[in-house]
Design a protein around this motif. Sequence first.
Motif, PDB file in Angstrom:
ATOM      1  N   SER A  90       0.807  -1.214   0.000  1.00  0.00           N
ATOM      2  CA  SER A  90       0.000   0.000   0.000  1.00  0.00           C
ATOM      3  C   SER A  90       0.845   1.271   0.000  1.00  0.00           C
ATOM      4  O   SER A  90       0.299   2.383   0.011  1.00  0.00           O
ATOM      5  CB  SER A  90      -0.952   0.008   1.206  1.00  0.00           C
ATOM      6  OG  SER A  90      -0.211  -0.120   2.413  1.00  0.00           O
ATOM      7  N   LEU A  91       2.178   1.135  -0.046  1.00  0.00           N
ATOM      8  CA  LEU A  91       3.046   2.307  -0.169  1.00  0.00           C
ATOM      9  C   LEU A  91       2.899   2.955  -1.538  1.00  0.00           C
ATOM     10  O   LEU A  91       3.300   4.102  -1.738  1.00  0.00           O
ATOM     11  CB  LEU A  91       4.513   1.908   0.064  1.00  0.00           C
ATOM     12  CG  LEU A  91       4.873   1.466   1.487  1.00  0.00           C
ATOM     13  CD1 LEU A  91       6.314   0.979   1.531  1.00  0.00           C
ATOM     14  CD2 LEU A  91       4.673   2.613   2.475  1.00  0.00           C
ATOM     15  N   TYR A  92       2.322   2.209  -2.488  1.00  0.00           N
ATOM     16  CA  TYR A  92       2.100   2.719  -3.834  1.00  0.00           C
ATOM     17  C   TYR A  92       0.622   2.582  -4.185  1.00  0.00           C
ATOM     18  O   TYR A  92       0.055   1.493  -4.070  1.00  0.00           O
ATOM     19  CB  TYR A  92       2.933   1.941  -4.865  1.00  0.00           C
ATOM     20  CG  TYR A  92       4.414   1.977  -4.591  1.00  0.00           C
ATOM     21  CD1 TYR A  92       5.214   2.967  -5.140  1.00  0.00           C
ATOM     22  CD2 TYR A  92       5.013   1.008  -3.780  1.00  0.00           C
ATOM     23  CE1 TYR A  92       6.583   3.005  -4.888  1.00  0.00           C
ATOM     24  CE2 TYR A  92       6.374   1.025  -3.519  1.00  0.00           C
ATOM     25  CZ  TYR A  92       7.152   2.036  -4.074  1.00  0.00           C
ATOM     26  OH  TYR A  92       8.500   2.066  -3.822  1.00  0.00           O
ATOM     27  N   PRO A  93      -0.022   3.627  -4.601  1.00  0.00           N
ATOM     28  CA  PRO A  93      -1.426   3.517  -5.017  1.00  0.00           C
ATOM     29  C   PRO A  93      -1.564   2.588  -6.222  1.00  0.00           C
ATOM     30  O   PRO A  93      -0.715   2.574  -7.115  1.00  0.00           O
ATOM     31  CB  PRO A  93      -1.804   4.951  -5.391  1.00  0.00           C
ATOM     32  CG  PRO A  93      -0.818   5.812  -4.665  1.00  0.00           C
ATOM     33  CD  PRO A  93       0.458   5.028  -4.641  1.00  0.00           C
ATOM     34  N   THR A  94      -2.646   1.800  -6.228  1.00  0.00           N
ATOM     35  CA  THR A  94      -2.950   0.959  -7.386  1.00  0.00           C
ATOM     36  C   THR A  94      -4.397   1.191  -7.797  1.00  0.00           C
ATOM     37  O   THR A  94      -5.245   1.586  -6.995  1.00  0.00           O
ATOM     38  CB  THR A  94      -2.747  -0.537  -7.084  1.00  0.00           C
ATOM     39  OG1 THR A  94      -3.690  -0.950  -6.085  1.00  0.00           O
ATOM     40  CG2 THR A  94      -1.328  -0.819  -6.608  1.00  0.00           C
ATOM     41  N   LEU A  95      -4.698   0.914  -9.045  1.00  0.00           N
ATOM     42  CA  LEU A  95      -6.049   1.126  -9.559  1.00  0.00           C
ATOM     43  C   LEU A  95      -7.087   0.261  -8.840  1.00  0.00           C
ATOM     44  O   LEU A  95      -8.151   0.771  -8.457  1.00  0.00           O
ATOM     45  CB  LEU A  95      -6.079   0.862 -11.069  1.00  0.00           C
ATOM     46  CG  LEU A  95      -5.266   1.836 -11.934  1.00  0.00           C
ATOM     47  CD1 LEU A  95      -5.275   1.371 -13.386  1.00  0.00           C
ATOM     48  CD2 LEU A  95      -5.834   3.241 -11.832  1.00  0.00           C
ATOM     49  N   PRO A  96      -6.841  -1.054  -8.634  1.00  0.00           N
ATOM     50  CA  PRO A  96      -7.877  -1.870  -7.983  1.00  0.00           C
ATOM     51  C   PRO A  96      -8.189  -1.428  -6.563  1.00  0.00           C
ATOM     52  O   PRO A  96      -9.359  -1.418  -6.150  1.00  0.00           O
ATOM     53  CB  PRO A  96      -7.274  -3.288  -8.002  1.00  0.00           C
ATOM     54  CG  PRO A  96      -6.287  -3.265  -9.120  1.00  0.00           C
ATOM     55  CD  PRO A  96      -5.712  -1.893  -9.111  1.00  0.00           C
ATOM     56  N   MET A  97      -7.181  -1.037  -5.798  1.00  0.00           N
ATOM     57  CA  MET A  97      -7.425  -0.624  -4.424  1.00  0.00           C
ATOM     58  C   MET A  97      -8.190   0.690  -4.374  1.00  0.00           C
ATOM     59  O   MET A  97      -9.124   0.848  -3.575  1.00  0.00           O
ATOM     60  CB  MET A  97      -6.107  -0.493  -3.661  1.00  0.00           C
ATOM     61  CG  MET A  97      -6.274  -0.055  -2.212  1.00  0.00           C
ATOM     62  SD  MET A  97      -4.710  -0.141  -1.309  1.00  0.00           S
ATOM     63  CE  MET A  97      -5.069   0.942   0.083  1.00  0.00           C
ATOM     64  N   GLY A  98      -7.828   1.633  -5.228  1.00  0.00           N
ATOM     65  CA  GLY A  98      -8.540   2.905  -5.257  1.00  0.00           C
ATOM     66  C   GLY A  98     -10.002   2.732  -5.647  1.00  0.00           C
ATOM     67  O   GLY A  98     -10.904   3.320  -5.036  1.00  0.00           O
ATOM     68  N   GLU A  99     -10.246   1.889  -6.648  1.00  0.00           N
ATOM     69  CA  GLU A  99     -11.617   1.651  -7.085  1.00  0.00           C
ATOM     70  C   GLU A  99     -12.426   0.985  -5.979  1.00  0.00           C
ATOM     71  O   GLU A  99     -13.577   1.363  -5.715  1.00  0.00           O
ATOM     72  CB  GLU A  99     -11.620   0.765  -8.333  1.00  0.00           C
ATOM     73  CG  GLU A  99     -13.024   0.453  -8.831  1.00  0.00           C
ATOM     74  CD  GLU A  99     -13.028  -0.501 -10.026  1.00  0.00           C
ATOM     75  OE1 GLU A  99     -14.137  -0.869 -10.464  1.00  0.00           O
ATOM     76  OE2 GLU A  99     -11.934  -0.878 -10.504  1.00  0.00           O
TER      77      GLU A  99
END
Length: 441
Positions: A90-99
């Motif tokens: 989670s140190l880097y934003p990802t598309l699936p987590m944000g969605e």
Amino acid sequence: MNGKQSEERQGRSREAVLRQYRNHVFPQVKSIHAEPVVVTEGKGCRVRDMDGASYLDFFGGILTISVGHCNERVTDAIVAQVQRLTHVSSLYPTLPMGELAERLARITPGALEKCFFTASGSEADEMAVMMAQSHTGNSEIIALRHGYSGRTLLAQSLTGNSVWRGHAHLAPGVRHAPAPYCYRCPFHLTYPKCGVACARDVRELIETTTSGRVAGMLAEPVMGVGGFITPPPEYFAIVAEIVREYGGVLIADEVQTGFGRTGKRWGIEHYGVEPDLMTMAKGIANGLPLGALVTTAPIADSFEKSTLSTFGGNPVSCAAANAVLDVLEEEQLLERAAVMGERLREGLVRIRHRFPAIVGDIRGIGLMQAIEFVMDETAGDRTPNAELTSGFIEGARRNGLLLGRGGLYANVVRIAPPLTVSADEIDEALAAVENALVPLI
């Protein structure tokens, strides 16, 4: 793995797998069956074992397989994400987590809008307690007798079942309120004449066993491991008011009840109460490891330290969860769970009428139903019948049906098929239940 190794693995026998478990897996990791079923594949509501036998799976990985084994939509989402990116933390934003965070904020009750992702329900419950303490400035937390919160030290401390608590010194500051267990009322009263005494007792619990100020109360809308104990309709409104009066917040543990299991998206919706924090896991990703805490902005902002979960919000798990949400919505599985749950419940009630002595209670909501076995209900003997429960579980397996077990006394059968279950599969399972009971009377 090369081709030869793959062939060797495919050729292994059931006995070889069980020998591996005996020799190298902790003995506490037990099978529910006397003759363990080594599951090798699954599709929809069915699984197959190493010997080729097929079973209706009405426990779904402990209420985790929400939209069916190997659901094509979920599998495709997992494969596509694995081919792009498997993990960065989670140190880097990802598309699936944000969605997923945005979607959970949209579908959870009231002002819940901030998400913290974990790899399990245990972690989510731990985080919820920490946030309740941070927000309120209070330390003591209320949980329920017969409740289950996971396997970490704090989660075991919250758990009100000695079978699932270790020998180590448990975390301080946890107080256990009486469970809303109407069939075995701790006050020996009868609902509704009881006035929901178990809920009102929370006030005395706070005033006599705490400092008088609490961080909050964590409770399952339907108590899973406890045996699908289903509180009266007024229960959560009463306890929420009391807990908030003494400075605390309400944490809804939706690890088992969430994502349509009860016929509504969240179990707490049946009680007309908006929680301050909500935890979830299991059905969120149809079998992939993922948990989450969703809470309000003020509670989320109250914690000023840094924190993370290395595997929380893993992009593969989040991709699976987003696909699960798509399937739930597009296939109207919440509505289906309500209808199929009613069909299941009606069938179980009919069976209870045929076996009135040994079937003490039928309870639950939606596709979360339980049978509690006793010595002789017709004679007023509600002594838990764990031996008969064991025989029934084995008999159901012989009739092609896999079920769960629970309750403090190991005498409750938990029935929770995937939300994709059909009417024919419900009827098939009910027939298996009845056939398994006949030899036991």
